[in-house]
Enzyme design. Sequence first.
Site, PDB file in Angstrom:
ATOM      1  N   ASN A   1      18.497  52.680  84.231  1.00  0.00           N
ATOM      2  CA  ASN A   1      19.326  51.515  84.515  1.00  0.00           C
ATOM      3  C   ASN A   1      18.699  50.290  83.853  1.00  0.00           C
ATOM      4  O   ASN A   1      17.797  49.662  84.401  1.00  0.00           O
ATOM      5  CB  ASN A   1      19.447  51.320  86.028  1.00  0.00           C
ATOM      6  CG  ASN A   1      20.481  50.272  86.382  1.00  0.00           C
ATOM      7  OD1 ASN A   1      20.729  49.352  85.609  1.00  0.00           O
ATOM      8  ND2 ASN A   1      21.079  50.407  87.545  1.00  0.00           N
ATOM      9  N   ASP A   2      19.204  49.963  82.690  1.00  0.00           N
ATOM     10  CA  ASP A   2      18.671  48.844  81.915  1.00  0.00           C
ATOM     11  C   ASP A   2      18.700  47.525  82.671  1.00  0.00           C
ATOM     12  O   ASP A   2      18.101  46.544  82.245  1.00  0.00           O
ATOM     13  CB  ASP A   2      19.532  48.644  80.660  1.00  0.00           C
ATOM     14  CG  ASP A   2      19.039  49.470  79.488  1.00  0.00           C
ATOM     15  OD1 ASP A   2      17.852  49.797  79.463  1.00  0.00           O
ATOM     16  OD2 ASP A   2      19.863  49.767  78.615  1.00  0.00           O
ATOM     17  N   CYS A   3      19.471  47.493  83.725  1.00  0.00           N
ATOM     18  CA  CYS A   3      19.693  46.228  84.418  1.00  0.00           C
ATOM     19  C   CYS A   3      18.896  46.096  85.713  1.00  0.00           C
ATOM     20  O   CYS A   3      19.016  45.098  86.407  1.00  0.00           O
ATOM     21  CB  CYS A   3      21.177  46.050  84.689  1.00  0.00           C
ATOM     22  SG  CYS A   3      22.106  46.020  83.159  1.00  0.00           S
TER      23      CYS A   3
END
Length: 814
Positions: A486-488
């Site tokens: 999850n890049d975020c």
Amino acid sequence: MKYGYFDDQNREYVITQPDTPLPWINYLGCQAYFGIISNTAGGYSFYRDARLRRITRYRYNNAPFDFGGRYIYLRDEVSGGFWSPSWQPTRRKLEHYSCRHGMGYTTIASHHDGIEASTRYFVPLDENLEIWQLTVTNHRPQAADLSAFSIAEFCLWDAQDDSTNFQRNFNIGEVEIENGVIYHKTEYRERRDHFAFFACSEKIAGFDTQRDVFLGPYRGWDNPAAVERGQSSNSVAHGWAPIGSHHVKLSLKPGESRQIIFLLGYQENPRDQKFDPPDSQILNKKAAKCVLAKYLVAANADAAFEKLRAYWDELLGLCQVETPDVHTNRMVNVWNAYQCMATFNMSRSASFYESGIGRGLGFRDSNQDLLGFVHMVPGRARERILDLSATQLPSGGAYHQYQPLTKRGNNDVGSGFNDDPHWLIVGVAAYLKETGDWSILDEPVPYDNAPGSETPLYEHLQRSFRYTLDRLGPHGLPLIGRADWNDCLNLNCFSDTPGQSFQTTTNKDGKVAESVFIAGLFVLAGRELAEIARHRGLTAEASGYLAEVAKMEATVRQHGWDGEWFVRAYDDFGRKVGSKENAEGKIFIETQGFCTLAGIGLEDGLAVRALESTRKMLATKHGIVLQQPAYSRYYLELGEISSYPPGYKENAGIFCHNNPWVIIGETRVGNGDGAHDYYSRINPSAREDISEVHRCEPYVYAQMIAGRDAPTHGEAKNSWLTGTAAWNYYAITQWILGIRTGYDGLLIAPVIPAAWRGFKATRKFRGVTYRIEVERAGRGNQVSLEVDGAPIQGNLVPLPPPGTKTVAVKATLR
Ligand code: GLC
Ligand code: GLC
């Protein structure tokens, strides 16, 4: 509501009205020359790298959205009226509009005022050019005098620079025109050794290469002066905006048809043969002329098209299924496999939502893309694995992205995404299982592309695994770094400055925040690595990996279990993320999916409970949302995830990529009904009837569908380039239908819906065609196998003796 229909026989999606809710696109080319084409002929082309070798220009974020493309204008010489057979850019009314998106080609056809025009766009195999085959037919009772104008707007190669550096770019454009062929050669005089060409099969009545002469001042593409006037100006571009436009006059008797072929191509010359004569500044066109001579002939263009069709028949023929569900069949047999080719080629770089200048090929993404691609062209999968691993860092960490043209790690985003290295193990494992090509592990591969640093690929995998062991946090869970899958979820970012990148800003030392997701991935990758080690005869090493895996599983049970589901992470304060203790973001999909698919908690019921919690708290009729409750405000300690309005993207959107993890998890606990139900909720074909809600193409997956907190729940965004393609293909073929590649052969382990009486499949595996028939005799998933008529123990089909062409497998489920 629908905007078209599936033509399953021809493997096409047929769009029957041009104003679809969003542009519905297709990809041309599948090797080195690529184009994107919309249902109104919008889009652009590039060679290998959408940023560094852009052939035609495209302006993103336009109004209308889909603007700029491979356009043709037709003009009635008597009335002076003109129109676009692909609707755009003139948007004059068309009768019988249809756009057929097929495997590597698109045909747009329409009628206007008794004139039928059909254009087939495709890229021949093994060539760096695209063919536009225009057929014009006169259905009027009298003769028709027409003009046809083509148009391609050239990009000055580097798409980023092209859209920003105007003070320079307005001075450098250069073309040559010879025998009606337009050559675009900007910067060829200095360091480039490539140029583009645009040619036409017919004698031309004129041409234009200067955009603003073709259009005329204060006019747009919908109303070019040249077309209105019915005559090109033979303009030669010196700077400004080079284009290619041919003008062809056509007189058609009643019932007569004529074909015009346009070719748009890319050509490289050897450095020492750039010019002809050598001491001039004139392009050496020899090689380009050979290609032109071939493909300007209709019979050769047709033959190239048939070759492309045959190529896709063969690729898709590698895995074909016949199940009771039409949406499953259509996606597996045609569109999902096709999308896996696009994601393999593009990663997340170039679509109508990825501008091609923002991202190179992702390390994590490209490795996962292999799951859905490796059976199609294993040789290219092998090359990709070696390219990716050559960008790996000596620490075992990885550049997050690399540039396809240079094959070098891309420093803009850097490294430190702590899940990245494990995906290499997952990708290599998929390759080994598919091909049995153990030799890849002995290939010498450098680190960070540094000559002299080569080790066998196998050592890259060892370092990937080690990377996590060297970076464990306070609970013994993997440190998250900049982000995991999850890049975020940016737990070390703490950004309060507008415009800072959440992915590359780090304000914490990173010694506290941990990821339970990476723990799940570590367990999966560790088991694969142990198998691989065992196959190499490294038994002690294999046991070592399994011991670490067992330890990590115990840690997950102790610190990663929240009572009813898996915790998501620990933040920089050592507090849980994705726990009942949180007011928002109590439960996340990633750990429920990934831990269960990795097999954590299968024996002691944790997996079943995590999946029940997922169903209760995260599942919606449009798919499974990423977390709940959505974050209602920005949390400094969580980062980008809380920057999105509730229900979109990683903030409780249905992030389709991770839905198949839960699907696989459901198969691991034996729930075929649940697995297929989730599969169907995001299956684009199954959502075709609600196209006005879904809005994206009904033939490919989109990255995201708005979640239940969003005002537009059910609306898809960012179609085509998403890990959803590979993961869903893998989930449906290998886990629900259960035709699973293994190191020692093909496993048959279906976990299908209870109501299915069975299904049939043909799967080519390591050169052998397996004809598989699955029949339900009871409600369970217990498999008995007959191979070529003889019963065998277990569910592994043994590898047949060399030379065997086909194997018949009959599986009975009880
Ligand atoms: C995007 C990225 C992918 C990431 C995902 C979740 O799809 O390409 O690498 O895992 O978003 O943030
Ligand atoms: C943004 C997107 C995310 C993507 C990332 C990669 O954060 O929300 O989905 O993975 O950019 O650049």
